[in-house]
Every structure is written in C-alpha cells, then in structure tokens.
Design a protein around this motif. Structure first.
Motif, PDB file in Angstrom:
ATOM      1  N   ILE A   1       0.102 -11.996   6.858  1.00 55.88           N
ATOM      2  CA  ILE A   1       1.039 -10.875   6.947  1.00 55.88           C
ATOM      3  C   ILE A   1       2.472 -11.344   7.204  1.00 55.88           C
ATOM      4  O   ILE A   1       3.297 -10.589   7.711  1.00 55.88           O
TER       5      ILE A   1
ATOM      6  N   GLN B   1       5.453  -9.197   6.349  1.00 60.74           N
ATOM      7  CA  GLN B   1       5.819  -8.051   7.173  1.00 60.74           C
ATOM      8  C   GLN B   1       6.738  -8.446   8.330  1.00 60.74           C
ATOM      9  O   GLN B   1       7.093  -7.602   9.147  1.00 60.74           O
TER      10      GLN B   1
ATOM     11  N   ARG C   1       0.667   0.826   0.637  1.00 54.84           N
ATOM     12  CA  ARG C   1       0.303  -0.565   0.323  1.00 54.84           C
ATOM     13  C   ARG C   1       0.928  -1.533   1.330  1.00 54.84           C
ATOM     14  O   ARG C   1       0.332  -2.552   1.652  1.00 54.84           O
ATOM     15  N   TYR C   2       2.085  -1.226   1.837  1.00 56.41           N
ATOM     16  CA  TYR C   2       2.726  -2.074   2.834  1.00 56.41           C
ATOM     17  C   TYR C   2       2.054  -1.912   4.202  1.00 56.41           C
ATOM     18  O   TYR C   2       1.708  -2.886   4.852  1.00 56.41           O
TER      19      TYR C   2
ATOM     20  N   TYR D   1      -2.007  -2.844   4.421  1.00 57.17           N
ATOM     21  CA  TYR D   1      -2.335  -4.104   3.768  1.00 57.17           C
ATOM     22  C   TYR D   1      -3.632  -4.700   4.307  1.00 57.17           C
ATOM     23  O   TYR D   1      -4.493  -5.138   3.545  1.00 57.17           O
TER      24      TYR D   1
ATOM     25  N   ILE E   1      -6.129  -4.430   1.073  1.00 59.91           N
ATOM     26  CA  ILE E   1      -5.300  -4.756  -0.097  1.00 59.91           C
ATOM     27  C   ILE E   1      -5.177  -6.272  -0.237  1.00 59.91           C
ATOM     28  O   ILE E   1      -5.085  -6.794  -1.346  1.00 59.91           O
ATOM     29  N   TYR E   2      -5.230  -6.969   0.875  1.00 61.27           N
ATOM     30  CA  TYR E   2      -5.124  -8.429   0.878  1.00 61.27           C
ATOM     31  C   TYR E   2      -6.197  -9.110   0.025  1.00 61.27           C
ATOM     32  O   TYR E   2      -6.038 -10.249  -0.397  1.00 61.27           O
TER      33      TYR E   2
ATOM     34  N   THR F   1      -4.342  -8.940  -3.433  1.00 58.34           N
ATOM     35  CA  THR F   1      -2.900  -9.098  -3.527  1.00 58.34           C
ATOM     36  C   THR F   1      -2.347  -9.813  -2.302  1.00 58.34           C
ATOM     37  O   THR F   1      -2.623  -9.395  -1.182  1.00 58.34           O
TER      38      THR F   1
ATOM     39  N   ILE G   1       1.115 -10.257  -2.036  1.00 57.57           N
ATOM     40  CA  ILE G   1       2.302  -9.432  -1.801  1.00 57.57           C
ATOM     41  C   ILE G   1       2.581  -8.654  -3.086  1.00 57.57           C
ATOM     42  O   ILE G   1       2.453  -9.191  -4.183  1.00 57.57           O
ATOM     43  N   ASP G   2       2.927  -7.391  -2.937  1.00 60.65           N
ATOM     44  CA  ASP G   2       3.222  -6.563  -4.107  1.00 60.65           C
ATOM     45  C   ASP G   2       4.607  -6.884  -4.657  1.00 60.65           C
ATOM     46  O   ASP G   2       5.493  -7.353  -3.929  1.00 60.65           O
TER      47      ASP G   2
END
Length: 181
Positions: free
Chosen positions: A26, A29, A73-74, A77, A82-83, A86, A88-89
């Motif tokens: 992360i 972030q 999505r942020y 995550y 989502i990880y 992905t 990072i989008d």
C-alpha cells in the motif's frame, strides 16, 4: 526497531519481539514529497497512477463528476481484494485538446482496464504495453472500467501528433517515471 508484544501461549503470558518492516503493498497510499508525479502523455492524453497525491489533487473534482469507482478502488484496495489483480490503477487524468484525441473526452477521469486486450497491473506495466503497441500495432485499444466501448486510436496518428501536442502545450517531457507506480 522491533515491536514488543505480550501474548498468551499454553496458558502462560509471554513477551515476544516482532520485526517491524515496511510493506510495499500500500505504498501508493502514502503521500510522496520526494519526487514529482509520475505521468505518461501520448496522443495528448495524460495518464497517471492512482496514488495518494493524485487522490488528494483530484478528489473534489471526481466527487463532483460522480466517479465513486475511483474512491472505491483506492479506499478498498485491501478489503475489496483489488490487490489480487492490480498493484496500482492508472487514470486518464487530462485530455490536452488535439485532433488525435477528439473523441477521448468520455474516458477522462476513468481507470484503464486493459491495453490491446492485456490487463493492466501497474503504471509501469501500462507504459510498457502502450510503448509496445505504438511500435508494433496498427491500433492502440484502451478499455476503461465502467465503459463498455473502448478508446481506439491509430498508432501512426499518435506518433505523428505527439511532438506537436507536446510543443503546443509547452511540455518538455512526455513521461516521468520517477514517482510511484
């Protein structure tokens, strides 16, 4: 520095030290104050990784535009897993008006899902796939999350337009990969 914790094992209280380490999962972030933002510009389209700095900059705009998928999505995550697909989008953050991107406006402020049928895992992955398409494919086909139709651009048109677009907007470099992503 180790982290000292107390635990119970087999009915006895014990103190153990856990090794503290930074997780990279992360890292996007965390706000970045050391380098400028990562970006890639082609066909007058500005793409950036969805990191803390971008979220801080665009959150108000995205809220007004009704783009909850960017916040989801942020923010989700980890808990939304989502990880798993992905790192990072990648977001199309701006369209620098040019003939080559005349029909790209509906894709602005959207997350890139794939480039020429290949799913995107990170910003570096995105840039690599775009570079490959620009050098070996007739078309660059970008799918965006939440939009059923893709953005289709002729690679010859992109290559021809890029120097003029950069000059018109006073942009000295089409890419910065020093940040996260």
């Amino acid at each position: 520095d180790p982290i000292r914790v107390e635990i119970w094992r087999e009915g006895k209280r014990q103190t153990i030290d856990l090794k503290a380490r930074i997780t990279r999962m992360i890292e996007f972030q965390r706000r970045n104050h050391d380098t400028g933002p990562s970006f890639s510009i082609f066909a007058g389209l500005v793409f950036q990784p969805l990191d803390a700095n971008l979220m801080e900059t665009y959150a108000g705009r995205w809220a007004k535009l009704g783009r909850p998928e960017l916040f989801y999505r942020y923010s989700y995550y980890l808990s939304g897993e989502i990880y798993r697909n992905t790192e990072i989008d990648v977001v199309l953050t701006r369209r620098l008006a040019a003939k080559v991107n005349l029909y790209a406006a509906p894709f602005e402020n959207r997350v890139v899902q794939s480039v020429n049928g290949e799913s995107i895992r990170s910003f570096r992955d995105f840039v690599k796939r775009v570079d490959t398409a620009l050098s070996s494919e007739e078309y660059l086909i970008l799918h965006f999350r939440g939009i059923p139709r893709p953005l289709v651009l002729r690679t010859a048109d992109i290559r021809a337009a890029d120097p003029a677009v950069l000059k018109q907007y006073g942009i000295s470099a089409a890419r910065n990969m020093k940040g996260r992503g």
